[in-house]
Design a protein around this motif. Structure first.
Motif, short mmCIF file in Angstrom:
data_model
loop_
_atom_site.label_atom_id
_atom_site.label_comp_id
_atom_site.label_asym_id
_atom_site.label_seq_id
_atom_site.Cartn_x
_atom_site.Cartn_y
_atom_site.Cartn_z
N LEU A 73 -5.71 9.28 9.19
CA LEU A 73 -5.02 8.30 8.67
C LEU A 73 -5.58 8.19 6.99
O LEU A 73 -4.79 8.07 6.06
CB LEU A 73 -5.18 6.71 9.04
CG LEU A 73 -4.58 5.49 8.33
CD1 LEU A 73 -3.07 5.62 8.34
CD2 LEU A 73 -4.92 4.26 9.11
N VAL A 74 -7.08 8.12 6.83
CA VAL A 74 -7.31 8.30 5.44
C VAL A 74 -7.03 9.51 4.81
O VAL A 74 -6.75 9.48 3.52
CB VAL A 74 -9.00 8.21 5.56
CG1 VAL A 74 -9.73 8.58 4.33
CG2 VAL A 74 -9.22 6.82 6.12
N ILE A 105 -11.54 -1.97 0.78
CA ILE A 105 -11.08 -1.31 1.67
C ILE A 105 -9.74 -1.85 2.16
O ILE A 105 -8.74 -1.32 2.52
CB ILE A 105 -12.03 -1.00 2.82
CG1 ILE A 105 -13.19 -0.16 2.38
CG2 ILE A 105 -11.39 -0.58 4.16
CD1 ILE A 105 -14.36 -0.17 3.35
N GLY A 106 -9.88 -3.27 2.31
CA GLY A 106 -8.60 -4.09 2.88
C GLY A 106 -7.44 -3.63 2.11
O GLY A 106 -6.41 -3.60 2.13
N LEU A 107 -7.81 -3.94 0.50
CA LEU A 107 -6.49 -3.82 -0.53
C LEU A 107 -6.18 -2.46 -0.48
O LEU A 107 -5.02 -2.27 -0.56
CB LEU A 107 -6.89 -3.89 -1.77
CG LEU A 107 -6.33 -3.98 -2.96
CD1 LEU A 107 -4.93 -4.82 -2.83
CD2 LEU A 107 -6.74 -4.52 -4.32
N SER A 108 -7.17 -1.43 -0.19
CA SER A 108 -6.66 -0.04 -0.36
C SER A 108 -5.70 0.30 0.95
O SER A 108 -4.77 1.08 0.92
CB SER A 108 -7.73 0.97 -0.07
OG SER A 108 -8.78 0.75 -1.28
N LEU A 109 -6.15 -0.34 2.11
CA LEU A 109 -5.10 -0.28 3.39
C LEU A 109 -3.69 -0.92 3.06
O LEU A 109 -2.79 -0.15 3.41
CB LEU A 109 -5.97 -0.81 4.62
CG LEU A 109 -6.94 -0.14 5.26
CD1 LEU A 109 -7.63 -0.99 6.13
CD2 LEU A 109 -6.43 1.28 5.68
N PHE A 110 -3.66 -1.91 2.65
CA PHE A 110 -2.18 -2.54 2.26
C PHE A 110 -1.64 -1.77 1.29
O PHE A 110 -0.32 -1.71 1.43
CB PHE A 110 -2.59 -3.96 2.01
CG PHE A 110 -2.82 -4.80 3.20
CD1 PHE A 110 -1.80 -5.07 4.30
CD2 PHE A 110 -3.85 -5.35 3.58
CE1 PHE A 110 -2.06 -5.94 5.17
CE2 PHE A 110 -4.20 -6.10 4.77
CZ PHE A 110 -3.25 -6.34 5.55
N LEU A 111 -2.19 -1.38 0.33
CA LEU A 111 -1.42 -0.35 -0.71
C LEU A 111 -1.13 0.84 -0.03
O LEU A 111 -0.09 1.34 -0.29
CB LEU A 111 -2.22 -0.13 -1.86
CG LEU A 111 -2.66 -1.50 -2.99
CD1 LEU A 111 -3.72 -1.09 -3.77
CD2 LEU A 111 -1.36 -1.93 -3.34
N THR A 112 -2.04 1.43 1.02
CA THR A 112 -1.42 2.67 1.55
C THR A 112 -0.30 2.42 2.60
O THR A 112 0.51 3.08 2.45
CB THR A 112 -2.65 3.07 2.45
OG1 THR A 112 -3.90 3.48 1.65
CG2 THR A 112 -2.16 4.41 3.29
N PHE A 113 -0.23 1.45 3.15
CA PHE A 113 1.04 0.97 3.94
C PHE A 113 2.14 0.95 2.93
O PHE A 113 3.33 1.02 3.41
CB PHE A 113 0.67 -0.56 4.81
CG PHE A 113 -0.45 -0.19 5.77
CD1 PHE A 113 -0.67 0.79 6.31
CD2 PHE A 113 -1.16 -1.58 6.16
CE1 PHE A 113 -1.63 0.57 7.32
CE2 PHE A 113 -2.40 -1.51 6.93
CZ PHE A 113 -2.61 -0.29 7.61
N PHE A 114 1.93 0.22 1.94
CA PHE A 114 3.18 0.04 0.91
C PHE A 114 3.47 1.36 0.62
O PHE A 114 4.75 1.31 0.47
CB PHE A 114 2.71 -0.77 -0.18
CG PHE A 114 3.80 -1.34 -1.24
CD1 PHE A 114 4.54 -2.13 -1.03
CD2 PHE A 114 4.01 -0.34 -2.26
CE1 PHE A 114 5.61 -2.47 -1.98
CE2 PHE A 114 4.95 -0.49 -3.28
CZ PHE A 114 5.71 -1.45 -3.30
N VAL A 115 2.56 2.17 -0.07
CA VAL A 115 3.19 3.54 -0.31
C VAL A 115 3.85 4.53 0.50
O VAL A 115 4.61 5.12 0.49
CB VAL A 115 1.93 4.34 -1.10
CG1 VAL A 115 2.29 5.56 -1.57
CG2 VAL A 115 1.53 3.43 -2.36
N MET A 116 3.22 4.31 1.78
CA MET A 116 3.70 5.36 2.83
C MET A 116 4.82 4.61 3.66
O MET A 116 5.41 5.23 4.50
CB MET A 116 2.44 5.39 3.92
CG MET A 116 1.21 6.16 3.17
SD MET A 116 1.67 7.82 2.57
CE MET A 116 2.36 8.68 4.18
#
Length: 259
Positions: A73-74, A105-116
């Motif tokens: 995932l990363v 890390i939390g913000l990065s995860l949610f931004l990843t969910f948004f982009v993906m």
């Protein structure tokens, strides 16, 4: 009553197979899909005695794939670029542990969910839902799910990096992107993401470095050699970051860099 219990049990097995298929989609790209299928890797929960050993080995292999799912995932999404850029922002500000690692890390995860989200929606529409509705086999679902992920990675990967790993793999010159194996695409995508993230981090560092230099020059001209420049420049850097709405600009730049 017995028929109802059997139906519920069958539905639970089907949902479990769908969940395992989703993670297998992520893990399956580390090897060729054909190789996985050739090895007989199927989610068959048969109860016959002759297949018990084979099923146990298959489940063990699936659990191994699930254990490396976080790393997949990363490295296969926008997470790498996002967390590196956000870490650069914190280091440029010089605020030590603010924001905390958990927030970054939390913000990065949610931004990843948004982009993906578009990619994962495409996987869900083209592969996961048809498979759960018995409209395609597991092999077909894996092939359909691999295409959107490969397309996303190809769009973010530099040709120079692709050529590097194609050469290191000692394979014939590919004519199209479809000729490039996924195990060659993944490392090329990762180093492309690292380069892009460091380029964005360099641009973020410049204005804060200018403030540090100005503050250091002023302190030296005043003869205040014992006062750390970072202590004086920190409030000015925070003020500048707040006035220009820095988090808005950083997140906007991150998200738009993928389109």
């Amino acid at each position: 009553m017995i028929a109802t219990v059997k139906a519920l049990g069958s539905a639970k097995k089907r949902n479990l197979k769908a969940l395992l298929l989703f993670f297998l989609i992520l893990g399956g790209i580390l090897v060729n899909t054909d190789s996985v299928l050739a090895a007989g890797l199927t989610l068959d929960f048969g109860t016959t005695t002759a297949e018990q050993t084979s099923s146990t080995l298959q489940i063990l292999l699936l659990l191994t794939v699930l254990s490396i799912a976080p790393a997949i995932l990363v490295l296969m999404t926008s997470f790498t670029r996002t967390i590196i850029v956000l870490s650069f922002v914190r280091n440029a500000l010089g605020t030590q542990q603010l924001p905390p690692n958990q927030v970054i890390i939390g913000l990065s995860l949610f931004l990843t969910f948004f982009v993906m989200a578009p990619t994962w929606n495409e996987i869900n529409t083209q592969a996961l839902q048809p498979y759960m509705q018995n409209q395609m086999t597991q092999a077909e679902a894996l092939q359909q799910a691999e295409a959107p992920l490969r397309q996303f990675m190809f769009e973010q990967t530099r040709e120079k990096d692709l050529k590097l790993f194609v050469g290191l793999a000692r394979m014939e010159q590919p004519q199209t992107y479809g000729d490039i194996p996924t195990y060659v695409l993944i490392p090329a995508f990762v180093i492309s993401e690292l380069k892009t993230a460091f380029q964005m981090g360099f641009a973020i560092f410049i204005p804060f470095m200018v403030i540090d230099m100005l503050v250091a020059s002023v302190l030296m001209s005043m003869g205040m050699m014992m006062l750390p420049p970072m202590m004086v420049s920190l409030p000015f850097k925070i003020l500048l970051f707040v006035l220009v709405d820095g988090w808005h600009l950083v997140v906007q730049s991150l998200v738009t860099s993928f389109y």
